[in-house]
Design an enzyme around this catalytic site. Structure first.
Site, PDB file in Angstrom:
ATOM      1  N   LYS A  48       7.497   0.299 -48.424  1.00 27.09           N
ATOM      2  CA  LYS A  48       8.827  -0.263 -48.165  1.00 27.09           C
ATOM      3  C   LYS A  48       9.035  -0.467 -46.662  1.00 27.09           C
ATOM      4  O   LYS A  48       9.553  -1.498 -46.221  1.00 27.09           O
ATOM      5  CB  LYS A  48       9.914   0.665 -48.728  1.00 27.09           C
ATOM      6  CG  LYS A  48       9.985   0.606 -50.250  1.00 27.09           C
ATOM      7  CD  LYS A  48      10.768   1.754 -50.851  1.00 27.09           C
ATOM      8  CE  LYS A  48      10.602   1.753 -52.366  1.00 27.09           C
ATOM      9  NZ  LYS A  48      11.142   2.938 -53.015  1.00 27.09           N
ATOM     10  N   GLN A  92      14.949   8.108 -52.160  1.00 25.82           N
ATOM     11  CA  GLN A  92      13.665   8.071 -52.880  1.00 25.82           C
ATOM     12  C   GLN A  92      13.616   9.177 -53.940  1.00 25.82           C
ATOM     13  O   GLN A  92      13.829  10.351 -53.623  1.00 25.82           O
ATOM     14  CB  GLN A  92      12.509   8.235 -51.876  1.00 25.82           C
ATOM     15  CG  GLN A  92      11.143   8.063 -52.489  1.00 25.82           C
ATOM     16  CD  GLN A  92      10.869   6.635 -52.979  1.00 25.82           C
ATOM     17  OE1 GLN A  92      11.172   5.670 -52.294  1.00 25.82           O
ATOM     18  NE2 GLN A  92      10.319   6.497 -54.168  1.00 25.82           N
ATOM     19  N   ASP A 115      19.406  -0.343 -54.307  1.00 27.68           N
ATOM     20  CA  ASP A 115      18.668  -0.153 -55.563  1.00 27.68           C
ATOM     21  C   ASP A 115      19.458  -0.715 -56.745  1.00 27.68           C
ATOM     22  O   ASP A 115      18.902  -0.948 -57.815  1.00 27.68           O
ATOM     23  CB  ASP A 115      18.446   1.352 -55.818  1.00 27.68           C
ATOM     24  CG  ASP A 115      17.070   1.811 -55.378  1.00 27.68           C
ATOM     25  OD1 ASP A 115      16.151   0.973 -55.350  1.00 27.68           O
ATOM     26  OD2 ASP A 115      16.913   3.003 -55.068  1.00 27.68           O
TER      27      ASP A 115
END
Ligand code: NDP
Length: 291
Positions: A48, A92, A115
């Site tokens: 990422k 995460q 997200d």
């Protein structure tokens, strides 16, 4: 058969995003919050951060120790939510067992939820309102668009009903509009006669996490197959003794389908591209809206 190359499409999207970022007064900012040392998480985060670098998105990495308390994690997410230079925040997962991810993400400003997992944003998806869409499902839609086959009026069968992949993917296909308007069927572990339901699919999305579960006789001639599964299997012929396969038996069905995603190199790379796009959109909304 058309191979839906997620890597190539990801690279194109990242290049487009890089151009858009260059044209902005200030670059978007994405911060990843990691707790502990889960090795798989570290690999995902590295990828990422690499994508951020490619696009010119400013990245931050808050790495907290394994024994971080819930209070500290919540406070960190609140702090980032209030920081105007941060447009996207990603917690995460998985977290160490003593921490509650639902409680932690409750501290997150929904406008920074890149997200797209917060109930507010899933609700916006359900209502057909704009908002960050979950990255893997959004990537699936991009790959279908790439196949050139519009889902409008078609039968889409989604295997799996998780909140991260299956459920929102089906919702996106159901939305009114050119790249939705499908007739959507969800399948899960309790579905009766799964092969018969799968054979109805013009577009089949497999997201169950079972290696090569979907066999060639479960799909119809000319179907579009989107394989989300990432499964590591033993393979003595492979230098590492293991390799990744999807939820679909790619080799057996590749001559039967109109289009199919490979694993790896299909949906996986698209997830990161959509994360970058969500971050760009969040920054634009912030810069164009609240000062
Ligand atoms: P979950 O384990 O959360 O969900 C799996 C779903 O599959 C459940 O709904 C389950 O049904 C269903 N299922 C399991 N076994 C069967 C079966 N035999 N028949 C029918 N349905 C079944 O998984 P995720 O959605 O998180 O992930 C699915 C796969 O996608 C995994 O391989 C994961 O690694 C991969 N993935 C890939 C990503 C990418 O970027 N490419 C991103 C995220 C995930 P029930 O609800 O009844 O239990």
């Amino acid at each position: 058969m058309k191979l839906l190359d997620g890597k190539a499409l990801r690279d194109r999207i990242l290049a487009e995003i890089a151009d858009e970022v260059k044209a902005m007064d200030a670059p978007p900012g994405l911060t990843v919050v990691q707790v502990g040392e889960d090795p798989a998480s570290s690999v995902y985060i590295r990828n990422k951060l690499r994508a951020c670098k490619k696009t010119g998105i400013r990245s931050g990495h808050v790495h907290l120790p394994e024994d971080t308390t819930q209070e500290t994690l919540n406070g960190e997410i609140r702090r980032l939510s209030e920081d105007d230079s941060v447009h996207g925040i990603l917690l995460q997962l998985p977290l160490p067992g003593h921490l509650d991810d639902v409680e932690a993400t409750r501290q997150l400003d929904p406008a920074k939820d890149v997200d797209g997992f917060l109930p507010e944003n899933l609700g916006r998806l359900m209502a057909g309102l704009p908002g960050p869409r979950p990255c893997t499902p959004a990537g699936i839609l991009e790959l279908v668009r790439e196949s050139g086959i519009s889902p409008s009026g078609k039968e889409v069968v989604v295997l799996g009903r998780s909140l991260i992949v299956g459920k929102p993917a089906g919702m996106l296909f159901l939305l009114k509009g050119q790249w939705g308007d499908a007739t959507v069927t969800y399948c899960h572990s309790r579905t009766r006669d799964l092969p018969a339901v799968c054979r109805r699919a013009d577009i089949l999305v497999a997201a169950i996490g079972r290696p090569r579960f979907v066999t060639s006789d479960m799909i119809s001639e000319g179907a579009v197959v989107i394989d989300v599964g990432i499964n590591s299997i033993e393979d003595p012929t492979h230098p590492k003794g293991r390799r990744l396969v999807g939820d679909c038996d790619f080799d057996a069905m590749k001559d039967k389908v109109a289009a199919i995603t490979p694993v790896p190199g299909g949906v996986g790379p698209m997830t990161i591209a959509m994360l970058m796009r969500n971050t760009l959109d969040a920054a634009r909304a912030r810069q164009g809206g609240k000062a």
